[in-house]
Design a protein around this motif. Structure first.
Motif, short mmCIF file in Angstrom:
data_model
loop_
_atom_site.label_atom_id
_atom_site.label_comp_id
_atom_site.label_asym_id
_atom_site.label_seq_id
_atom_site.Cartn_x
_atom_site.Cartn_y
_atom_site.Cartn_z
N ILE A 81 0.84 -1.19 0.00
CA ILE A 81 0.00 0.00 0.00
C ILE A 81 0.88 1.24 0.00
N ASP A 82 0.55 2.19 -0.87
CA ASP A 82 1.16 3.52 -0.84
C ASP A 82 0.40 4.31 0.22
N VAL A 83 1.00 4.51 1.38
CA VAL A 83 0.28 4.99 2.56
C VAL A 83 -0.25 6.40 2.34
N GLN A 84 0.55 7.31 1.83
CA GLN A 84 0.12 8.70 1.68
C GLN A 84 -1.07 8.81 0.73
N SER A 85 -1.06 8.04 -0.34
CA SER A 85 -2.16 8.08 -1.31
C SER A 85 -3.28 7.10 -0.97
N GLU A 86 -3.04 6.26 0.07
CA GLU A 86 -4.01 5.23 0.45
C GLU A 86 -4.42 4.43 -0.79
N HIS A 87 -3.37 3.96 -1.48
CA HIS A 87 -3.58 3.29 -2.77
C HIS A 87 -2.89 1.93 -2.74
N ARG A 88 -3.57 0.90 -3.25
CA ARG A 88 -2.98 -0.43 -3.32
C ARG A 88 -2.04 -0.48 -4.52
N VAL A 89 -0.77 -0.73 -4.25
CA VAL A 89 0.25 -0.74 -5.29
C VAL A 89 0.30 -2.09 -5.99
N SER A 90 0.26 -3.16 -5.21
CA SER A 90 0.34 -4.50 -5.80
C SER A 90 -0.28 -5.52 -4.86
N GLU A 91 -0.65 -6.65 -5.42
CA GLU A 91 -1.13 -7.79 -4.64
C GLU A 91 -0.60 -9.05 -5.28
N SER A 92 0.05 -9.86 -4.47
CA SER A 92 0.60 -11.12 -4.96
C SER A 92 0.50 -12.14 -3.83
N GLY A 93 1.39 -13.11 -3.83
CA GLY A 93 1.31 -14.12 -2.79
C GLY A 93 2.55 -14.97 -2.73
N TYR A 94 2.58 -15.85 -1.74
CA TYR A 94 3.70 -16.76 -1.52
C TYR A 94 3.16 -18.17 -1.27
N HIS A 95 3.96 -19.16 -1.71
CA HIS A 95 3.59 -20.55 -1.46
C HIS A 95 3.74 -20.91 0.02
N GLU A 96 4.76 -20.31 0.66
CA GLU A 96 4.99 -20.53 2.09
C GLU A 96 5.16 -19.17 2.75
N PHE A 97 5.07 -19.16 4.06
CA PHE A 97 5.33 -17.92 4.79
C PHE A 97 6.77 -17.52 4.54
N PRO A 98 7.03 -16.33 3.99
CA PRO A 98 8.37 -16.00 3.50
C PRO A 98 9.32 -15.43 4.55
N PHE A 99 8.90 -15.35 5.80
CA PHE A 99 9.74 -14.76 6.83
C PHE A 99 10.16 -15.83 7.84
N ALA A 100 11.41 -15.74 8.26
CA ALA A 100 11.88 -16.47 9.44
C ALA A 100 11.91 -15.45 10.58
N VAL A 101 11.17 -15.74 11.65
CA VAL A 101 11.07 -14.79 12.77
C VAL A 101 11.51 -15.50 14.05
N PRO A 102 12.82 -15.62 14.26
CA PRO A 102 13.29 -16.27 15.50
C PRO A 102 13.04 -15.39 16.71
N ARG A 103 12.66 -16.03 17.80
CA ARG A 103 12.48 -15.34 19.08
C ARG A 103 13.29 -16.10 20.12
N TRP A 104 14.11 -15.36 20.87
CA TRP A 104 15.00 -16.02 21.82
C TRP A 104 14.21 -16.75 22.89
N ASP A 105 13.29 -16.07 23.47
CA ASP A 105 12.44 -16.66 24.51
C ASP A 105 11.13 -15.89 24.53
N THR A 106 10.05 -16.56 24.84
CA THR A 106 8.75 -15.89 24.86
C THR A 106 8.04 -16.16 26.18
#
Length: 555
Positions: free
Chosen positions: A238-263
């Motif tokens: 999203i282009d925040v200032q214009s409140e405009h959707r720039v693109s929409e796509s997708g991923y086969h898997e969750f594309p982020f690795a988010v390690p957390r030391w302890d929760t």
């Protein structure tokens, strides 16, 4: 504004508000441990000095040490730290399958460490965030030319996270700050919002704009469709200032690795060793400041000067001449200038400073950063006990990181390469079957070596009984031990002969023996010799896994 964009911006705001309490905590951590990230609540100019308030670098050194240890223990470039296996163990024994899996490992390893992928640099930044703030964010994707992997790390201030019902991170909002020119290069000018396009037309191509990328599970997905709009995870920019959707796509898997030391229960973001060390880190800065002042006073002390005994101001610079009243000096019995005794105690201050430093190093696992090694005078039992202590201390933490960090990186990277046709066609027996990833990090190798040492010690206890009855060795599967041991100590599987080749060698050997005359009593002699050979093998295994032989027995 479309309803979808309104909903995404509103959700981002809610999640960011929930994160607000963390920001002041992260700011305080960054100021003493990772100054280049110290802009959660304070804005800094590019190139601005950020360490002028620091008087002791121990917190930064301790953070750097643990970050480097994570890299060396989880994903060392100098060792093959992952293996690809089949979930079906019997299928994994097929020689064609083994060869294909080893080839896939080699190509995946080369793709990860391709300099254009930037895995070493970006994962190093995530390691720093992880040990300082307790949370790191690493994007695993494809390069723009779609022929290589690409890794990106993100400043935690620009990332907002969301969990699913199982406590797993499945939603990421990333704030992107791009100039109008950069946005046009990345998304195409026609896709940008009105304000951004106008900036490009009016010569404001270097004007900064804010974009928001939202990645989350796709709702109402039609699994029969194969286009980007039907992939399991949606990606909306999203282009925040214009409140405009720039693109929409997708991923086969969750594309982020988010390690957390302890929760902690109810918390989305992780807690870190840096948070444990923070009180001592702040105390150490104050101690450093106080000791610096005390040291200045000790080296260049303030002076006591009689108001009617010295002419002018004492000249304390090199070569300076100070004139005083000789009669006043004779009356006092000394020169009327002397240093002021403040009663400072530098040794006590240094001792307190050392205590605070030791606490910081302990919080960052300095005493367990290095794998235990065999010392010349250590017995096998002592080496084994040190390795067991190492696993007890660091094992649980690194187990979580293997699952949430490098496990996600390797699995996502493998799937990207598989879809891109980077691997040759798999054997027919393997097609449609599931593969899993086994991590051979130094931590895991130490765990396996402990198991090997335990087996060796068990057989060592049985040695006297084996001498009396060699048939006891029939309880042990020698072939299984011979094929598992190289894996425990990191030897490539391709160095082992296939099982079929081993059987062929044995058959040839038996046929050669049958061609000669059997000597009476040779069978029992062979059994005794076999027992001796087995004992030698066990002894060698014990040395490799636990330390020098003959210097220690079972604990």
């Amino acid at each position: 504004m479309p309803r979808e964009i309104d909903d995404l911006l509103a959700r981002h705001k809610r999640l960011k508000d929930q994160r607000r309490l963390w920001e002041s905590h992260w700011q305080e951590l960054a100021e003493v441990m990772l100054p280049r990230r110290a802009d959660f609540t304070t804005e800094h100019l590019a190139g601005e000095r950020r360490r002028d308030h620091l008087f002791d670098g121990t917190p930064m050194l301790a953070r750097r040490g643990l970050s480097a240890a994570i890299d060396g223990l989880l994903k060392p470039k100098t060792a093959r730290w992952f293996r690809i296996k089949t979930r079906d163990e019997d299928l994994g024994e097929d020689e064609a399958v083994k060869r294909w899996l080893e080839m896939a490992e080699e190509r995946l390893y080369r793709a990860l460490y391709d300099r254009r992928a930037r895995f070493i640099q970006r994962s190093g930044e995530v390691d720093d965030d992880l040990v300082t703030f307790g949370t790191g964010v690493l994007f695993v994707g494809e390069g723009r030319d779609l022929n290589r992997l690409l890794f990106r790390s993100f400043h935690l201030k620009d990332v907002v996270l969301g969990e699913n019902a199982d406590g797993e991170i499945d939603t990421v909002f990333v704030t992107l700050r791009l100039t109008a020119r950069q946005a046009a290069q990345r998304f195409g000018e026609a896709a940008l919002g009105r304000d951004t396009r106008e900036a490009l037309k009016d010569g404001g191509e270097d004007k900064p704009f804010t974009f928001l990328q939202a990645v989350m599970p796709r709702r109402g997905r039609d699994s029969r469709r194969r286009d980007n709009a039907s992939l399991p995870f949606a990606s909306v920019v999203i282009d925040v200032q214009s409140e405009h959707r720039v693109s929409e796509s997708g991923y086969h898997e969750f594309p982020f690795a988010v390690p957390r030391w302890d929760t902690a229960a109810g918390e989305v973001y992780g807690r870190s060793p840096g948070m444990i060390a923070l009180p001592d880190a702040n105390t150490l800065q104050q101690m450093g400041k106080t000791l610096l002042v005390a040291g200045h006073k000790a080296v260049d002390p303030p002076l006591l000067v009689g108001d009617d005994s010295v002419f002018g101001t004492p000249k304390t610079f090199p070569g300076g001449i100070t004139t005083f009243d000789m009669q006043a000096a004779r009356d006092l019995g000394r020169i009327p200038i002397e240093p002021l005794q403040t009663g400072f105690n530098l040794p006590l201050g240094r001792e307190m400073q050392k205590d605070a430093r030791d606490q910081i190093w302990a919080a960052f696992f300095r005493n367990v950063l290095q794998l235990p090694v065999d010392a010349p005078r250590m017995t096998a039992t002592e080496v084994l006990e040190r390795k067991e202590e190492f696993i007890r201390t660091i094992g649980p933490v690194f187990g979580r990181l293997e699952s949430d960090y490098i496990g996600q990186v390797v699995e996502r990277s493998f799937n990207i390469l598989l879809r891109a046709g980077a691997f040759p066609e798999a054997p027919e027996i393997l097609q449609g079957r599931e593969v899993v990833f086994d991590f051979a990090s130094p931590v895991e190798q130490a765990r396996r070596q402990i198991e090997a040492a335990g087996a060796a010690r068990s057989v060592e206890l049985l040695a006297p009984f084996v001498q009396a009855d060699p048939g006891i060795l029939d309880n042990f599967d020698g072939d299984a031990i011979a094929r598992d041991t190289p894996e425990i100590f990191g030897m490539p599987q391709r160095w082992l002969r296939p099982k079929e080749a081993v059987e062929s060698l044995r058959e040839g050997r038996q046929q050669a023996q049958l061609g000669g005359a059997l000597v009476p009593g040779a069978e029992s002699g062979d059994a005794a010799a076999g027992a001796g050979e087995a004992g030698g093998i066990v002894q060698a295994l014990a040395q490799a896994a636990g330390g020098p032989s003959g210097t220690g027995g079972p604990g």
